[in-house]
Design a protein around this motif. Structure first.
Motif, short mmCIF file in Angstrom:
data_model
loop_
_atom_site.label_atom_id
_atom_site.label_comp_id
_atom_site.label_asym_id
_atom_site.label_seq_id
_atom_site.Cartn_x
_atom_site.Cartn_y
_atom_site.Cartn_z
N GLU C 162 7.48 -0.36 -0.03
CA GLU C 162 7.29 -1.79 -0.27
C GLU C 162 6.29 -2.37 0.73
N HIS C 163 6.42 -1.99 2.00
CA HIS C 163 5.50 -2.50 3.03
C HIS C 163 4.08 -1.98 2.78
N THR C 164 3.97 -0.68 2.46
CA THR C 164 2.64 -0.12 2.20
C THR C 164 1.98 -0.85 1.04
N LEU C 165 2.73 -1.08 -0.03
CA LEU C 165 2.16 -1.78 -1.18
C LEU C 165 1.76 -3.21 -0.80
N GLY C 166 2.60 -3.87 0.01
CA GLY C 166 2.27 -5.23 0.45
C GLY C 166 0.96 -5.26 1.22
N VAL C 167 0.78 -4.26 2.09
CA VAL C 167 -0.45 -4.21 2.89
C VAL C 167 -1.65 -3.85 2.01
N VAL C 168 -1.47 -2.90 1.11
CA VAL C 168 -2.57 -2.52 0.21
C VAL C 168 -2.98 -3.70 -0.66
N ASN C 169 -2.00 -4.43 -1.17
CA ASN C 169 -2.32 -5.61 -1.99
C ASN C 169 -3.15 -6.61 -1.19
N LEU C 170 -2.74 -6.88 0.04
CA LEU C 170 -3.50 -7.81 0.88
C LEU C 170 -4.92 -7.29 1.11
N CYS C 171 -5.03 -6.00 1.38
CA CYS C 171 -6.36 -5.43 1.64
C CYS C 171 -7.23 -5.52 0.40
N ASN C 172 -6.63 -5.34 -0.75
CA ASN C 172 -7.37 -5.48 -2.00
C ASN C 172 -7.88 -6.91 -2.14
N TYR C 173 -7.02 -7.88 -1.81
CA TYR C 173 -7.46 -9.28 -1.84
C TYR C 173 -8.63 -9.47 -0.86
N TYR C 174 -8.49 -8.97 0.35
CA TYR C 174 -9.57 -9.14 1.35
C TYR C 174 -10.88 -8.53 0.82
N ALA C 175 -10.79 -7.32 0.25
CA ALA C 175 -12.00 -6.63 -0.20
C ALA C 175 -12.71 -7.45 -1.27
N ASN C 176 -11.93 -8.16 -2.09
CA ASN C 176 -12.54 -9.04 -3.09
C ASN C 176 -13.18 -10.25 -2.44
N ALA C 177 -12.52 -10.80 -1.44
CA ALA C 177 -12.93 -12.10 -0.90
C ALA C 177 -14.02 -11.96 0.16
N TYR C 178 -14.08 -10.85 0.85
CA TYR C 178 -15.00 -10.72 1.99
C TYR C 178 -15.89 -9.50 1.82
N VAL C 180 -18.01 -8.09 3.52
CA VAL C 180 -18.29 -7.24 4.68
C VAL C 180 -17.44 -5.96 4.64
N LEU C 181 -16.37 -5.97 3.85
CA LEU C 181 -15.42 -4.86 3.89
C LEU C 181 -15.74 -3.80 2.85
N ASN C 182 -15.59 -2.55 3.24
CA ASN C 182 -15.73 -1.43 2.30
C ASN C 182 -14.36 -1.18 1.67
N ARG C 183 -14.30 -1.37 0.35
CA ARG C 183 -13.00 -1.29 -0.32
C ARG C 183 -12.35 0.08 -0.18
N ASP C 184 -13.10 1.14 -0.43
CA ASP C 184 -12.51 2.47 -0.46
C ASP C 184 -11.89 2.83 0.89
N LEU C 185 -12.64 2.58 1.95
CA LEU C 185 -12.11 2.91 3.28
C LEU C 185 -10.88 2.06 3.59
N LEU C 186 -10.97 0.79 3.25
CA LEU C 186 -9.87 -0.11 3.59
C LEU C 186 -8.59 0.23 2.82
#
Lengths: 313, 313, 313, 313, 313, 313
Positions: C162-178, C180-186
């Motif tokens: 659950e925590h991993t998915l929560g973090v991945v979801n947030l990172c996916n949001y960040y990759a869309n919004a910013y 500067v971030l490389n989606r695959d690495l993040l």
């Protein structure tokens, strides 16, 4: 009234006390009873209502003043009251200052000393501002009755007044000794520095943090109280208002102590020094008072980060 | 207009620039002249008025927009303008956004996105409050033009809007993902979290800390701005006002960062996380943008306490 | 089965529970007996074996699942079981998720959401790496069952997922919004950021720190797990491996929190922000869930360094 | 060769030096020239190529060894070389230890002392592990040539060896004096505690942080190097591997100094003490060596947070 | 004598123990009795005097040595002595080292090792100074009997001597290994670094902080002790006296640990490292000794800020 | 005399100044000359001796008072003296207070105020102690001439006296306002709190840290000075001596500020508050004095961690 610290085993009491605590309980053989703690300004005492459904036991809540009829007994070396009857007392039957710690100084005299400072402020805007509060009767009544803390220093009736006067006195001394300081601004800031505590902490008997206190704290509340009043004073210079508010918000001296800005004006710095000085010396005074005759080391004190003791001379 | 970054030795210019700096000086043989720095959004340029008392040189001050007539020369490897004539430009002759860094995003579109959030607030009091600001034309104009900082992140025209939208977007995501959060309170707090910057930092061209900013800071200013408006909204629940103000004062997350209270509500915590996230990622974005094509280690960065570099993929 | 929170005085039980605690004791008159604590996901209960040497009492240890036959009685106001017989249960007779706290979300659905992310990674090396773990059945089984903590946040079955998915979801949001971030690495770093917890904390029922956890911690373990697998993927770029490992080791954000390096890449910074956000909001969620209907101040919370309460709206 | 610290105005040089720095420049009248800094182990010297396109100037880069033909002149009180010709030197024409600071101790003797410790390890697994590295010729060559730092202490050829030996010697003393310590584990951990520096810092001449160093640091790199080798040693006890790795990761002693775990074993604690002791005393030795004959106060030293001076006796 | 750890229910004792604690109490039915704790070096034991006014019970105080006649019984699973008679023992009847923890090393041998160092100091002033203390019989007696702490490390008879020797040994090693250090100054400073503890902590049996200790601390006391003696040594160089005192005051290494100056001399730094090393390794030794056969994790240790355990090999 | 701040280009001077700096140099064409800085209390001035070997140039050193004959010229916009002749002045020819910053208050009057306090101490031992210093003429002379700092606050002639009086005055106020404080102990401690500065900082003209100051600091030196004198006063109570010394060593209030003990007595706490108050307000006074007419923000001040400005009223 018979103060709690004077009671002995075998006494019979029929006096008004504050109910500090009440909780329903059950004896080992299943009988319900009530545990109480009753309080006056000299201390607290355990009490039991062995027959809580008796007709002699009125309805009452925690923090009500209750007339208690009962016998003082001893249990495991400590006194205890077996309560026969309880009556909820009405306002006027008791004097709250009999039930809470209260300043050891004369509250009216202290307020008069405050008023001398108020009346000596020369700047017309600061003068109007301070008078609009301190000449107001309902403000005076609340200001006289309030504590300056839930616990720690000045946590008693008149505490806010005593601490404010202590800080104002120090600031007055500073203004005499150090010409860099503007007296009017400094005295005004000192008078109002903890005014937010009127809303941060509820009145006695509860004397506890309010929602305002938890969510905003007395620094922000104080700025709001002053800001509202300043808007009503025509021509109050914007820069002077900023400087006064700055003294309020910076008076804890450090961001880590809840000031959102460090002192940027000489008066803000001086107010912080005065507040800190009065608070620290009062705290050590209360610590040594609580120690009574104990001339020995009192053990590690978390606030002072030191083992403390009274001086030998 | 001819942007500064496009100028070459030998160019003649007759365009409006911002006067960023002006200082009188004397040549070795005692002749007075003026040192200037002129600016547009693409950079800055040294300029000299070799004959400051000439009739062609109008009166003007630092931060005025001035029409400059002169020749671009080269001195010690750097470009320089020898100014022949200067005329102070009138409002309307120039577009401020040509002279300052400006958001890379469309300001009007961002404001529309803000308004979608404003219009979706269901709580009637929070809805009235947000609309009273964001539907007001003069507020909109100021909010669109303001930066979010003197330097650091979002220090450009539209920066306050861009950062606010970034934080609101994150809060919206949080409110979807974590049911513990109240959407209306969180979105409202996010919309207003930096509103105090409108008075903490002066408008462009100066974009510098004001007296309000130095003495109170944007957190206290923001609470005052909201408090004043809330008093005008009939029936605004006292507790809701406290909670909203708490979110504002706690949004820096730590006393050491200037919040007089740590977050005590889930929404205050979430706002702090969103503010921190948008600020940090924007800061690294600006850092990498400034590095241009440099794929190498950029050296120790004090804010991130680390040597930083762009990722290889 | 009869869950512990539903039991009453006078009930007779014959169900399987987890033995959380067992200790031999002696009555005042010298008779040996056993103190037990039995547990299911709804709570814990004291139990006594008054005749531990009876033939009805099988051999069993702490953390065994045991079938308990006995009567529910009341002692000093609390329920207690007098155990007559105990039988050690075999695997298959019970479902561990009946005995431990478990994620309130659907574990299989969460894993499917994880797999969508895994399948969308475009970089061939990162794709091979993530699939080599998440498409592996035994890894899936362990990853689904693990907690993300001994206590604190996500300390339940499915908690790591659950925590991993929560973090991945947030990172996916960040990759869309910013950008500067490389989606695959993040996304890859987010998927693996706490993978070391599989060895840092033992599986349920013990869910406690292992020697690996005490001596190395999940950050180092995670880097070792990834490093070992990366060596098996031909052509995995050395620099990409470094960057991924860096994201793992820097994800606590501060040296003081156990990261041996501060974030030096944008993705490492973003991962730290996402981890912190999900952890903090989940912690406050668990705090408020534990408070039940309590709308009042919950008392000082050491983690948040604040008194907390639920919002009024 | 003519060492830089022995040169005088008027000397003519034709020797091999290291090119530490090179940058193209232009004279006031537009002529291109090159600024160089050349280096040997005794110091650095400015040099100019006034005719960079001359056929006598070979192609070369920063950190190349170059044979320089030129004249030593004086400019504004400092020596400078006017370079006539430059030839890039081939490997074998120079001895790198003439160009960099080098340990004042005999490198081969120090390595032999290391080998005595290696050969005295009794635990068969630790013995195999240490021998697999220290008996390997290519490892020996690299280990002897490496520095232990870019600057700070032991930043010279042989520095990693000298520091490692200093730490091992201290650990050997501890193991004799304090029976709580396991000698084999402690000596092994000491031998490998900075082995990660072989990849954290590049070899001379650059002696600078690598990508591995920036992103992972020598603690993580060291654990990876050991982990890889341990997997090749059959039967290496898992718990012993954990304990050895723990000593490596905890050897900085504090999270704030980059150790992801505080010492949890006596040997980890002892290693931290030995590392700290050798580093601190070596730093003060280098500080006093640099001060030469200066017996006076040397000014505030940031590392020691004190003004330092040599002792009078 | 019958040591406390060897007693069993039913034993009869008539031996001398130390009275660690005594307090008058009353039984439920109002009869007075005394609670005692008696101590020897193997442990402590509860004891009761059921008839405190009996003629068999001599007068005695806390920290007196008392001959106890009574029977060992068991109460609620713990042993207890019912005391019939008590007699206060005279000096000479008992050996204090039977009643307190004592160094596991031979105290006389350790002192001889100290004397070897004393006799090897070459500097005439430092030699005179050290001999004036360590050759003095009354100093020797006190130095041998003293602990180095109230609790923490070396809190036993001979502890000050054992710790001092440990530090001197380390300093001797340093002086051999690192030529930057002046041996005479370093050894002298090490010999005296904790000499102030002779007055900071009272002698056994109380072994507690004195007024001197609370108000000045052993660092200041040590400087005073040395200063007084140095004044008696004709020609003692002023600068050498300063340097020696500096080593004493800086030996805690950090202002936060009570050193009013950070080390400014190489010897002061080395002394701090030696003190820290011996203290830390001794602390972990005592921790592991107290754990006995426990090879498991011992739980979070506040001093080391880590969960600790013994090494597996 | 002609003060430096009154000199103009073209003036001829023949006055005594302090030589603050002297360094031999060489002109571009190889001629030796001397760079000097001369000083009086109004400022400093560059000076050149173009013919250092001339017979008119006496021998002299840095910090000598020298009679300078020369012409004031202008170089690159700054004044400069071309020195023709120099004569070293004898004691008596000049008044040191013309050459250094000096207290703006009357030094003799301040000393008389100190003496009033000294004469009012009632405790016979403290009275003897204070009189033994302050009635001593050579002590008085040194105490009057000393600064309280190298730079920071009170770094001028009479500074130690002015600061001591400021602290004593505050302590006197405290003793009146807060009965918990013992006046005699507090006043005595205040009088001596910085007495160690007499040896920590050398006298003018150098006014710099001594070896004593660097190695021990004024806190330890002060305790030594007092301890030596107390031993000469028969019957001085040991406990009173401890308490007085404790006040001295604790007067910085925090270990981090160099006090080896935190205040453990009320008087030690009060002394720390008074010292801090006088130092902080004096520092801000000096800061604002240095700012002259500048009513604007003065920029970030490291000591106060804030941008500071003068108050508007």
């Amino acid at each position: 009234m018979k103060y709690i610290e004077t009671l002995h085993e075998g006494d019979r009491i029929s006096d008004i006390y504050l109910c500090k605590f009440r909780q329903a309980a059950t004896t080992k053989n299943g009988k319900p009873y009530d545990n109480l703690i009753i309080q006056d300004k000299t201390g607290v005492l355990d009490a039991k209502i062995w027959d809580p459904n008796s007709s002699g036991i009125d309805e009452f809540d925690i923090l009500d003043y209750i007339e208690v009829f009962g016998d003082v007994t001893s249990f495991q070396g400590a006194l205890q009251v077996n309560i026969k009857r309880i009556r909820k007392a009405g306002e006027g039957e008791y004097n709250p200052s009999d039930y809470f710690p209260v300043s050891s100084k004369n509250i009216d005299v202290m307020y008069q000393e405050i008023m001398v400072y108020v009346n000596n402020i020369k700047n017309t805007y600061l003068s109007q501002l301070t008078k609009s509060f301190f000449e107001d009767n309902s403000f005076e009544k609340k200001f006289k009755a309030h504590s300056a803390a839930k616990s720690v220093h000045h946590g008693f009736i008149g505490g806010l007044l005593e601490h404010t006067l202590g800080v104002v006195n120090l600031c007055n001394y500073y203004a005499n000794a150090y010409p860099v300081l503007n007296r009017d601004l400094l005295i005004t800031a000192a008078l109002f520095h903890d005014v937010g505590k009127l809303k941060e902490i509820s009145e006695f008997p509860s004397n506890d943090y309010t929602d305002d206190g938890q969510l905003l704290g007395h620094i922000i509340i104080g700025v709001e109280i002053l800001g509202e009043r300043i808007r009503c004073i025509e021509g109050f210079p914007a820069c002077l208002a900023l400087e006064l508010k700055h003294c309020i918000i910076a008076h804890h001296g450090e961001l880590a102590y809840g000031s959102p800005k460090k002192p940027a004006l000489a008066e803000a710095l001086a107010l912080n020094l005065a507040d800190n000085t009065d608070a620290k010396i009062q705290t050590i005074t209360e610590l040594f008072n609580a120690a009574g005759d104990n001339q020995d080391w009192l053990g590690y004190n978390r606030l002072f980060e030191s083992n403390m003791r009274k001086t030998s001379i």
